[in-house]
Write a protein that holds these residues in place. Structure first.
Motif, PDB file in Angstrom:
ATOM      1  N   LEU A  52       0.740  -1.153  -0.040  1.00 43.01           N
ATOM      2  CA  LEU A  52       0.162  -0.073   0.094  1.00 43.01           C
ATOM      3  C   LEU A  52       0.732   1.154  -0.066  1.00 43.01           C
ATOM      4  O   LEU A  52       0.444   2.298  -0.659  1.00 43.01           O
ATOM      5  CB  LEU A  52      -0.861   0.036   1.462  1.00 43.01           C
ATOM      6  N   GLN A  55       1.471  -5.927  -6.270  1.00 44.74           N
ATOM      7  CA  GLN A  55       0.837  -4.769  -6.562  1.00 44.74           C
ATOM      8  C   GLN A  55      -0.274  -4.946  -7.392  1.00 44.74           C
ATOM      9  O   GLN A  55      -1.503  -4.481  -7.122  1.00 44.74           O
ATOM     10  CB  GLN A  55       2.066  -4.021  -7.518  1.00 44.74           C
ATOM     11  N   PHE A  98      -3.858  -3.839  -5.949  1.00 41.06           N
ATOM     12  CA  PHE A  98      -4.319  -2.646  -6.440  1.00 41.06           C
ATOM     13  C   PHE A  98      -5.460  -2.961  -7.819  1.00 41.06           C
ATOM     14  O   PHE A  98      -6.452  -2.125  -7.971  1.00 41.06           O
ATOM     15  CB  PHE A  98      -3.194  -1.835  -7.023  1.00 41.06           C
ATOM     16  N   TRP A 104     -11.670  -0.523 -11.278  1.00 36.20           N
ATOM     17  CA  TRP A 104     -11.647   0.726 -10.731  1.00 36.20           C
ATOM     18  C   TRP A 104     -12.594   1.587 -11.620  1.00 36.20           C
ATOM     19  O   TRP A 104     -13.095   2.642 -10.862  1.00 36.20           O
ATOM     20  CB  TRP A 104     -10.330   1.574 -10.866  1.00 36.20           C
TER      21      TRP A 104
END
Lengths: 350, 344
Positions: B52, B61, B65, B205
């Motif tokens: 993070l 990662q 993420f 996202w």
């Protein structure tokens, strides 16, 4: 010695008497009986093979097993129509009792955890015991419905402060969600969701005399119970305090009411699946016509509930022959515009 | 209705309520750490912390993420949106059973998805971006229909009429869905059923950013309106007496409820129970004042959905249980326990 509370109670009863329309009730009853007979005859004569009225008459009065039409009427149509009538009447009366007891116009038997309990049990049967005969499926559904009610009622009455309408409704919603989710999970995991949908979509088409023989005594006893209890439900629908003030043993009325709802709705749900609309709409309609006296509401609900489901079953066969439309979907389609109209009237009669 | 002269007991209450919220935030954070660690590839809490802070290796990662973090964020957002939507509806309608489902939101979104799947076979690429859009349109349209049908000139919307109309429309939609269900192919049915059961399937996202504006705009708006909700909850006559313009306030609050629920349902399917129980639980914890009730309900909703999603991902690895089902199985017993223990 008249205290102010007693005066208040008397006022409530007078108000209630003003809001009940016995003459309208009598007319509604007569119209309902005529309408029901009429739909019965229609429903028996229309279908994959059309049958004349005369044939129906002779088939009922002088049954001869040799004739094909007689056989169709006797073995397929009659039990099917009777099944539809029984189921419809049961849903409607169960809904009326629930609405009266909880004073919640949106209450129907589904809120007691009946529907989700039955559906869960059916999912278990389909997943772990495939190929159970129809009658066993119905029986297990009924057991599931009973379990649902038992959990809701148990939690409701064991809590601090006992079984208030609000608590009943909330417990019902939570238990329904829980059992429904479990049933859904099983259906997803074992990939049987569609089979369940097909089973419920079959509606009353598979009803046989043997099923009616098992179902009808229970339903009839419960109906008589509902009519006997109807006065007490009227009093209870005025509110807990008033009912207690009038000397009613509310706990007993609630327990009997629940038992009757369980038998009626449990049987109906097992046969037709969760057709919540009959139990929601018919009591509203009858209350709108005959006022707030549950003696009239329940007796009219019997007739109009039966009428609605028999009619829906008839339309389900006529729409797209030889295929049948799911009865539950049809009832909702008939019910939606009507319910919207009721809602537009402002829900004042609720 | 803040005033400067608080009695000691009020101060105590305020302290209690604030500490409840802090506890919820801590719970969400703990669940967040656990959830970050849930999946096929295990990472230590320290790894997660380093990653993070931008110190992890490439694989870590990507996992954190690109897959886990967006999903976690969406779960929390969805829970908050549904909880606040339910709180608004319960406050406005004074009906304890009101939840976003009553506005036909879930049914409308479900029908849109079902129609699409009925007529276009599912390809892997299209639905990911198309389905949320369709679901949102379906939810919005249904809400508009229900609103229009329950609107009358001179009296506007009465809560009772809104709920009755909602029930009727939702029932109509679900019966249409029954008919459609029977026509689906088995694999399409399975897809739709999973969607309807409610799962956070957009771990991406893009969906986070499509949800964000709704929450950023609507949550503060609703929190500002907390006093109005308090007044509406007191009942019509009081509200008129206090000079609140009932109809206008109610309309905007309903629009907010629809927006929040629609946005949430579009990325998560039919997670139905959160909107019903989160406000109830919050009421039991911090009382009926909406200044406390709304944030507490939001935190509870976020915690509930995040926990349910984490459990659903981990319990039957590698296959997942739909989040909506886990929410019900965890949430309902706790809700019943509270119902039985507490006086009304």
């Amino acid at each position: 010695m008249t205290t102010s509370t007693e005066v208040g109670e008397l006022n409530e009863i007078q108000k209630l008497q003003k809001r009940s329309h016995p003459i309208r009730g009598a007319v509604a009853l007569i119209v309902g009986i005529i309408g029901l007979i009429f739909t019965f005859v229609l429903s028996i004569s229309f279908g994959a093979a059309d049958i004349s009225l005369g044939t129906i008459w002779t088939a009922v009065t002088q049954y001869s097993p040799g004739l094909t039409t007689h056989q169709v009427i006797h073995d397929i149509r009659l039990p099917r129509v009777l099944g539809a009538a029984l189921v419809g009447a049961s849903f409607a009366v169960a809904g009326a009792i629930m609405q009266g007891m909880t004073r919640n116009p949106l209450a129907d038997s589904g809120l007691l955890g009946l529907n989700s309990g039955a559906a869960l049990m059916l999912a278990i049967c389909f997943a772990f015991f495939p190929g159970l005969p129809y009658m066993y499926l119905i029986l297990w559904s009924f057991v599931g419905a009973g379990l649902g009610v038992l959990i809701v009622y148990g939690i409701g009455s064991l809590s601090n402060g006992g079984l208030t309408p609000m608590r009943l409704v909330l417990a019902g919603a939570a238990v329904s969600t829980l059992l429904g989710a479990l049933g859904e999970g099983i259906a997803l995991y074992y990939r049987i969701g569609q089979n369940l949908a097909f089973w419920y979509a079959g509606g009353v088409s598979g009803t046989k005399w043997s099923h009616l023989q098992i179902l009808s005594p229970w339903i009839l006893i419960a109906m008589i119970g509902a009519l006997t209890l109807s006065r007490s439900i009227t009093v209870l629908s005025l509110g807990e305090e008033i009912a207690v003030g009038l000397g009613q043993r509310t706990a007993a009325v609630k327990v009997w009411g629940m038992m009757i709802v369980l038998i009626l709705a449990g049987a109906a749900v097992s046969v037709l699946g969760a057709v919540g609309f009959v139990g929601l709409i018919i009591p509203h309609l009858t209350r709108y016509i005959v006022g707030h006296d549950y003696r009239w509401i329940i007796s009219c609900s019997i007739l109009y509930g039966a009428l609605l489901v028999v009619l829906a079953d008839l339309i389900a066969r006529m729409l797209n022959p030889p295929y049948e439309t799911p009865v539950g979907a049809l009832i909702a389609f008939i019910g939606v515009p009507f319910f919207l109209y009721l809602a537009r009237k402002g829900g004042k009669e609720l | 209705m803040s005033n400067c002269y608080l009695t000691p007991s009020q101060i105590k209450l305020k302290r209690k309520n604030i500490s409840i919220m802090v506890i919820l935030i801590v719970l969400i954070f703990i669940t967040f750490i656990i959830s970050m660690n849930t999946g096929v590839i295990k990472l230590t809490p320290l790894d997660i912390l380093w990653t993070l802070l931008g110190q992890g290796d490439a694989q870590q990662q990507v996992i954190l993420f690109e897959f886990r973090l967006p999903r976690i964020v969406i779960a929390v957002f969805v829970g908050m949106g549904l909880a606040i939507s339910g709180a608004i509806l319960q406050g406005v309608s004074k009906n304890a059973l009101a939840d976003p489902g009553i506005l036909g939101i879930n049914a409308g979104a479900g029908l849109a998805v079902m129609l699409y799947v009925s007529f276009f076979p599912i390809t892997k690429a299209a639905p990911v971006y198309l389905l949320p859009v369709l679901a949102f349109i379906g939810a919005g349209l249904t809400a508009v229909i229900i609103y229009t049908l329950s609107y009358r000139r001179h009296e506007g919307i009465t809560p009772m009429r809104l709920i009755l109309t909602g029930v009727a429309v939702a029932a109509g939609i679900s019966s249409a869905m029954i008919v459609l269900t029977l026509r689906l192919s088995p694999e399409n049915y399975q897809f739709v059923a999973t969607w309807l059961a409610g799962s956070i399937w957009g771990s991406n996202w893009l969906f986070v950013f499509s949800l964000l504006p709704w929450l950023v705009i609507l949550l503060p708006f609703v929190f500002v309106k907390a006093t109005v909700l308090n007044v509406l909850n007191l009942g019509e006559l009081t509200a008129v007496g206090l000079g609140a313009s009932i109809e206008k306030e109610r309309r905007w609050l309903l629009v907010a409820a629809v927006g929040l629920a629609g946005a949430s349902v579009s990325v998560s399917g039919g997670i139905g129970f959160v909107g019903l129980i989160a406000p109830h639980l919050a009421r039991q914890l911090v009382g009926a004042k909406h200044q406390f009730l709304l944030p507490t309900a939001a935190l509870l909703g976020g915690f509930l959905v995040l926990m349910a999603d984490t459990v659903g991902r981990s319990i039957f690895e590698p296959s997942e249980i739909p989040t909506g089902i886990v929410v019900a199985v965890i949430g309902a017993p706790y809700f019943l326990y509270l119902l039985a223990r507490l006086k009304e």
